[in-house]
Design an enzyme around this catalytic site. Structure first.
Site, PDB file in Angstrom:
ATOM      1  N   TYR A 140       0.592  -1.258   0.160  1.00 21.67           N
ATOM      2  CA  TYR A 140      -0.173  -0.080  -0.018  1.00 21.67           C
ATOM      3  C   TYR A 140       0.869   1.195   0.084  1.00 21.67           C
ATOM      4  O   TYR A 140       0.257   2.441  -0.378  1.00 21.67           O
ATOM      5  CB  TYR A 140      -0.806   0.203   1.210  1.00 21.67           C
ATOM      6  CG  TYR A 140      -2.140  -1.096   1.200  1.00 21.67           C
ATOM      7  CD1 TYR A 140      -2.269  -1.642   0.152  1.00 21.67           C
ATOM      8  CD2 TYR A 140      -2.972  -0.963   2.261  1.00 21.67           C
ATOM      9  CE1 TYR A 140      -3.190  -2.699  -0.003  1.00 21.67           C
ATOM     10  CE2 TYR A 140      -4.138  -1.901   2.133  1.00 21.67           C
ATOM     11  CZ  TYR A 140      -4.332  -2.837   1.159  1.00 21.67           C
ATOM     12  OH  TYR A 140      -5.193  -3.744   1.084  1.00 21.67           O
ATOM     13  N   LYS A 163       3.636 -15.529   2.413  1.00 19.37           N
ATOM     14  CA  LYS A 163       3.521 -16.375   1.205  1.00 19.37           C
ATOM     15  C   LYS A 163       4.836 -16.507   1.108  1.00 19.37           C
ATOM     16  O   LYS A 163       5.433 -16.320  -0.090  1.00 19.37           O
ATOM     17  CB  LYS A 163       2.823 -15.351   0.232  1.00 19.37           C
ATOM     18  CG  LYS A 163       2.433 -16.271  -1.058  1.00 19.37           C
ATOM     19  CD  LYS A 163       1.441 -17.507  -0.553  1.00 19.37           C
ATOM     20  CE  LYS A 163       0.858 -18.054  -1.962  1.00 19.37           C
ATOM     21  NZ  LYS A 163       0.422 -19.488  -1.921  1.00 19.37           N
ATOM     22  N   ASP A 185      -3.384 -18.195   1.840  1.00 22.77           N
ATOM     23  CA  ASP A 185      -4.329 -18.882   1.419  1.00 22.77           C
ATOM     24  C   ASP A 185      -4.859 -19.932   2.410  1.00 22.77           C
ATOM     25  O   ASP A 185      -6.095 -19.947   2.375  1.00 22.77           O
ATOM     26  CB  ASP A 185      -4.076 -19.359   0.026  1.00 22.77           C
ATOM     27  CG  ASP A 185      -2.794 -20.076  -0.069  1.00 22.77           C
ATOM     28  OD1 ASP A 185      -1.908 -19.983   0.719  1.00 22.77           O
ATOM     29  OD2 ASP A 185      -2.334 -20.724  -1.185  1.00 22.77           O
ATOM     30  N   ASP A 233      -5.385  -6.691   5.733  1.00 21.97           N
ATOM     31  CA  ASP A 233      -6.603  -6.042   5.443  1.00 21.97           C
ATOM     32  C   ASP A 233      -7.669  -7.188   4.889  1.00 21.97           C
ATOM     33  O   ASP A 233      -8.824  -7.048   5.298  1.00 21.97           O
ATOM     34  CB  ASP A 233      -6.334  -5.204   4.038  1.00 21.97           C
ATOM     35  CG  ASP A 233      -7.400  -4.227   3.869  1.00 21.97           C
ATOM     36  OD1 ASP A 233      -8.397  -4.303   4.418  1.00 21.97           O
ATOM     37  OD2 ASP A 233      -7.316  -3.304   2.750  1.00 21.97           O
ATOM     38  N   ASP A 282     -10.999  -8.629   7.234  1.00 24.65           N
ATOM     39  CA  ASP A 282     -12.506  -8.346   6.995  1.00 24.65           C
ATOM     40  C   ASP A 282     -13.127  -9.863   6.853  1.00 24.65           C
ATOM     41  O   ASP A 282     -14.333  -9.951   6.955  1.00 24.65           O
ATOM     42  CB  ASP A 282     -12.534  -7.704   5.541  1.00 24.65           C
ATOM     43  CG  ASP A 282     -12.486  -6.247   5.625  1.00 24.65           C
ATOM     44  OD1 ASP A 282     -12.328  -5.803   6.867  1.00 24.65           O
ATOM     45  OD2 ASP A 282     -12.154  -5.533   4.489  1.00 24.65           O
TER      46      ASP A 282
END
Length: 356
Positions: free
Chosen positions: A142, A192, A224, A248, A252
């Protein structure tokens, strides 16, 4: 702390409504705890664009830096969606986080017993989960550079950069380890590392850091798989730590598992500053209608009391009051099942104040 200086940024949509309720709870608890509370307010997000021409002004940034804590309502809405990305309300939030250097986002996810049926997960999977996602907030993709869109026609391309250095990983890791030490002494680092070099470095640093916390059990998981396991066995988790983008997404997902995003608080903590905001967003479709759930804002105030005022006793009282009103059957529209009585924003806030 005997004095508490709070900058309120109500922002857009339902932000002003839920912030008003949150501040009423904060005022009540500060009076009860012998804390002198000072609250000032400033424009933020779309409201700041309309009033000042930018999603956050330099004056507001300075005032935020000088405050003991910043309490934010929400930002954004369709009114400003057509603006260029760099001018939209959400850029004000990124600028605020960066200016305050609040690098650790704490996102609790708890399934309240009274709302077990509200979770989209099967009861045997969802029962009793209570974990925290620790998200690195001011680095990663970001904020990484270079970032741009270039070229023409089919050759046009967009570029963003995912980058973390050792010091950034280590400081978010310490926050997560310290939090895990206070809770169930279990920490899951999500990465990852099998594909991305930056995530391989992340795992290396987290593993080395674990030597300083022999009482905390550290495990690693690819993002994942972590997303899948949060759905399959959420009650097995205690504290998760991960980078900005993964955090993020996973926080959620955790919000959805609780049954309503209207129940979730968050805190963004730095070495000197702290920013507190409910997770639910601006919900412009119900703004100004006394329909918003204020409980996330109230629980956000509990996080403020614990982290910025140093009063975990007052924070626990607020949390208990929220759990109490839910047990009593108080339901805003996002929580109510068919046939249940629905209360508005103000009434839900008054119910919590009555418990306190």
């Amino acid at each position: 702390m005997s004095k508490l200086n709070v900058l309120s940024l109500p922002g857009d949509g339902i932000g002003p409504e839920v912030t008003r309720v949150g501040l009423a709870v904060l005022d009540r608890m500060c009076r009860k705890g012998g804390i002198t509370l000072s609250v000032t307010e400033a424009h933020f997000g779309g409201a700041a664009i309309d009033a000042e021409g930018a999603p956050i002004s330099q004056d507001t940034l300075k005032r935020a830096r000088d405050a003991d804590a910043v309490l934010l309502g929400a930002c954004g809405g369709p009114k400003w969606d057509a603006l260029p990305t760099a001018q939209r309300p959400e850029r004000g939030l990124l600028a605020l986080r960066e200016h305050l250097e609040v690098y650790a986002n704490l996102r609790p996810a708890k399934l309240f017993a009274a709302l077990a049926e509200a979770s989209p997960l099967k009861a045997e999977r969802a029962r009793g989960f209570d974990f925290v996602v620790v998200r690195e907030l001011v680095g990663g993709i970001y904020f990484g550079k270079p970032r741009f869109i270039e070229g023409e026609g089919d050759k046009r391309r967009g570029v963003n950069t995912l980058v973390y250095d050792v010091s950034e990983i280590r400081r978010i890791g310490r926050v997560a380890f310290e939090l895990a030490r206070k809770r169930g002494k279990k920490l899951l680092s999500v990465d990852k590392a099998n594909v991305l070099e930056v995530m391989a470095l992340w795992r290396e640093v987290m593993t080395a850091l674990s030597a300083d916390y022999p009482d905390v059990k550290l495990e690693h998981m690819y993002v994942d798989n972590a997303a899948m396991q949060l759905v399959l066995r959420p009650s097995d988790f205690d504290v998760l730590v991960t980078g900005n983008m993964f955090g993020d997404i996973l926080s959620d997902l955790a919000a959805a598992a609780t049954g309503s995003i209207g129940l979730l608080p968050s805190a963004a903590i730095g070495d000197e500053c702290a920013l507190y905001e409910p997770v639910h967003g601006s919900a412009p479709d119900i703004a100004g209608q006394d329909k918003a759930n204020p409980l996330a804002a109230i629980l956000t105030v509990a996080m403020l009391l614990e982290n910025s005022a140093g009063r975990s006793d007052l924070a626990r009282e607020v949390e208990a009051a929220v759990e109490g009103v839910l047990a009593d059957g108080v339901r805003t529209g996002d929580l109510a099942r068919p046939g249940e009585t629905v209360v508005g924003t103000r009434a839900a806030g008054e119910a919590v104040l009555a418990k306190l």
